[in-house]
Scaffold this motif. Sequence first.
Motif, PDB file in Angstrom:
ATOM      1  N   UNK A   1     -37.547 -56.441 -12.662  1.00  0.00           N
ATOM      2  CA  UNK A   1     -37.378 -55.035 -13.010  1.00  0.00           C
ATOM      3  C   UNK A   1     -38.304 -54.214 -12.111  1.00  0.00           C
ATOM      4  N   UNK A   2     -37.878 -53.007 -11.759  1.00  0.00           N
ATOM      5  CA  UNK A   2     -38.677 -52.135 -10.917  1.00  0.00           C
ATOM      6  C   UNK A   2     -39.187 -50.944 -11.724  1.00  0.00           C
ATOM      7  N   UNK A   3     -40.187 -50.271 -11.194  1.00  0.00           N
ATOM      8  CA  UNK A   3     -40.803 -49.134 -11.883  1.00  0.00           C
ATOM      9  C   UNK A   3     -39.942 -47.890 -11.719  1.00  0.00           C
ATOM     10  N   UNK A   4     -39.733 -47.182 -12.815  1.00  0.00           N
ATOM     11  CA  UNK A   4     -39.165 -45.843 -12.785  1.00  0.00           C
ATOM     12  C   UNK A   4     -40.243 -44.898 -13.287  1.00  0.00           C
ATOM     13  N   UNK A   5     -40.821 -44.111 -12.392  1.00  0.00           N
ATOM     14  CA  UNK A   5     -41.938 -43.242 -12.747  1.00  0.00           C
ATOM     15  C   UNK A   5     -41.541 -42.201 -13.781  1.00  0.00           C
ATOM     16  N   UNK A   6     -40.275 -41.784 -13.778  1.00  0.00           N
ATOM     17  CA  UNK A   6     -39.837 -40.796 -14.763  1.00  0.00           C
ATOM     18  C   UNK A   6     -39.901 -41.362 -16.182  1.00  0.00           C
ATOM     19  N   UNK A   7     -39.548 -42.644 -16.336  1.00  0.00           N
ATOM     20  CA  UNK A   7     -39.646 -43.265 -17.649  1.00  0.00           C
ATOM     21  C   UNK A   7     -41.096 -43.291 -18.118  1.00  0.00           C
ATOM     22  N   UNK A   8     -42.010 -43.632 -17.210  1.00  0.00           N
ATOM     23  CA  UNK A   8     -43.426 -43.675 -17.579  1.00  0.00           C
ATOM     24  C   UNK A   8     -43.942 -42.292 -17.947  1.00  0.00           C
ATOM     25  N   UNK A   9     -43.543 -41.273 -17.185  1.00  0.00           N
ATOM     26  CA  UNK A   9     -43.992 -39.910 -17.473  1.00  0.00           C
ATOM     27  C   UNK A   9     -43.489 -39.433 -18.837  1.00  0.00           C
ATOM     28  N   UNK A  10     -42.234 -39.744 -19.136  1.00  0.00           N
ATOM     29  CA  UNK A  10     -41.687 -39.338 -20.433  1.00  0.00           C
ATOM     30  C   UNK A  10     -42.356 -40.090 -21.578  1.00  0.00           C
ATOM     31  N   UNK A  11     -42.670 -41.367 -21.368  1.00  0.00           N
ATOM     32  CA  UNK A  11     -43.412 -42.114 -22.384  1.00  0.00           C
ATOM     33  C   UNK A  11     -44.804 -41.565 -22.568  1.00  0.00           C
ATOM     34  N   UNK A  12     -45.404 -41.057 -21.503  1.00  0.00           N
ATOM     35  CA  UNK A  12     -46.711 -40.423 -21.631  1.00  0.00           C
ATOM     36  C   UNK A  12     -46.628 -39.215 -22.563  1.00  0.00           C
ATOM     37  N   UNK A  13     -45.552 -38.447 -22.432  1.00  0.00           N
ATOM     38  CA  UNK A  13     -45.350 -37.321 -23.350  1.00  0.00           C
ATOM     39  C   UNK A  13     -45.208 -37.815 -24.783  1.00  0.00           C
ATOM     40  N   UNK A  14     -44.464 -38.901 -24.960  1.00  0.00           N
ATOM     41  CA  UNK A  14     -44.209 -39.385 -26.318  1.00  0.00           C
ATOM     42  C   UNK A  14     -45.460 -40.000 -26.943  1.00  0.00           C
ATOM     43  N   UNK A  15     -46.230 -40.782 -26.193  1.00  0.00           N
ATOM     44  CA  UNK A  15     -47.444 -41.353 -26.776  1.00  0.00           C
ATOM     45  C   UNK A  15     -48.449 -40.253 -27.114  1.00  0.00           C
ATOM     46  N   UNK A  16     -48.519 -39.221 -26.297  1.00  0.00           N
ATOM     47  CA  UNK A  16     -49.388 -38.068 -26.617  1.00  0.00           C
ATOM     48  C   UNK A  16     -48.924 -37.391 -27.909  1.00  0.00           C
ATOM     49  N   UNK A  17     -47.606 -37.248 -28.051  1.00  0.00           N
ATOM     50  CA  UNK A  17     -47.057 -36.674 -29.282  1.00  0.00           C
ATOM     51  C   UNK A  17     -47.486 -37.506 -30.490  1.00  0.00           C
ATOM     52  N   UNK A  18     -47.365 -38.824 -30.400  1.00  0.00           N
ATOM     53  CA  UNK A  18     -47.730 -39.684 -31.522  1.00  0.00           C
ATOM     54  C   UNK A  18     -49.201 -39.553 -31.873  1.00  0.00           C
ATOM     55  N   UNK A  19     -50.047 -39.441 -30.863  1.00  0.00           N
ATOM     56  CA  UNK A  19     -51.473 -39.289 -31.133  1.00  0.00           C
ATOM     57  C   UNK A  19     -51.779 -37.957 -31.806  1.00  0.00           C
ATOM     58  N   UNK A  20     -50.977 -36.941 -31.521  1.00  0.00           N
ATOM     59  CA  UNK A  20     -51.138 -35.654 -32.188  1.00  0.00           C
ATOM     60  C   UNK A  20     -50.602 -35.658 -33.615  1.00  0.00           C
ATOM     61  N   UNK A  21     -49.773 -36.662 -33.930  1.00  0.00           N
ATOM     62  CA  UNK A  21     -49.151 -36.755 -35.256  1.00  0.00           C
ATOM     63  C   UNK A  21     -49.370 -38.148 -35.823  1.00  0.00           C
TER      64      UNK A  21
END
Length: 314
Positions: free
Chosen positions: A92-112
């Motif tokens: 499997x190869x890296x998709x930076x967009x997937x990582x960036x979107x997951x960064x948004x989601x993990x930040x959301x979880x930490x806020x909630x």
Amino acid sequence: MNYKIFRHNNFFNTRRLTSKVLATVLMPLLLVPILFAMMPVQKTRAATDHRVYLPLVMKGGISSDNQLCPEGDQQWLCLLNQYRDAAGLPDVFVNANYADSLDLHTRYLLLNPGQTDLHAEYPSNPGYTPQGKEAGGQSNMSWKGSVDFTTTETMALWMGVATHRFNMLHPNLSASGYDLSCDGRNCAAGLNILGSLPLSYNISDTDVIYPGENQSGIPVAAFPVTWAFYMPWYGTESDADEVDLISGEIYNQQNQKIGITRWEPNHTDGRWDYKNQVVLTPVEPLLSGQTYRVEITVRFQGETLQRNWSFSTR
């Protein structure tokens, strides 16, 4: 400390659609997410613990020698490709967009931190973004109520659960992204395992066993043995398209059966199970440095199939 780990949402709940309609429905999943800062977090993508035996929700493990995967931002990818290589699957190869979107989601979880569904985002909550919501629905997610979560630990958790493993070892998975974020109290992690899959009718018709044949270094924890079946689907599938377990055993080095639990799809619920696999899970930890033999016979799409193979523990 506490752990929470959740399986991702069902792949899609579509019914029979034309390829044109499917492409229209699924095209939003390919939109490029936009990353922006929402809160200060500690990025801890590098792992510090190479031996993971979790005491709570489940016990996971790593399928090969972690020393081959040095600490750093790409450690998760190295581990994922080790798992896939052992199963005879392409990298499997890296998709930076997937990582960036997951960064948004993990930040959301930490806020909630009180939110129980790790895959969801709600517009009324702080940190909500459409990109983060999409990432949560496409990913394996996990949570730890402390700040010492590691990359190896998260990957081991997901591989130690058959439902999470299914798409990590999907033959058509071509790209992924990973994120692990911590604040001063908690950590949240995610691995995208749906974003790069093709439309349902283009999925390969194949099967995958794990641990792989003659694979070594399997953890002694109660690690599930899986035989998964992948197939193109159109929304018309039924219980008749599910794999049916006829028999399944695991033998120790003395050729004695060990205690296991057996799982297969529910063939009477009137609903086709996308995660079409059989699972044998030891009821007790395995012995270190031993070779185990697996024998499974199934019926799938009118054929009786059998696999016999061995693996060894670390």
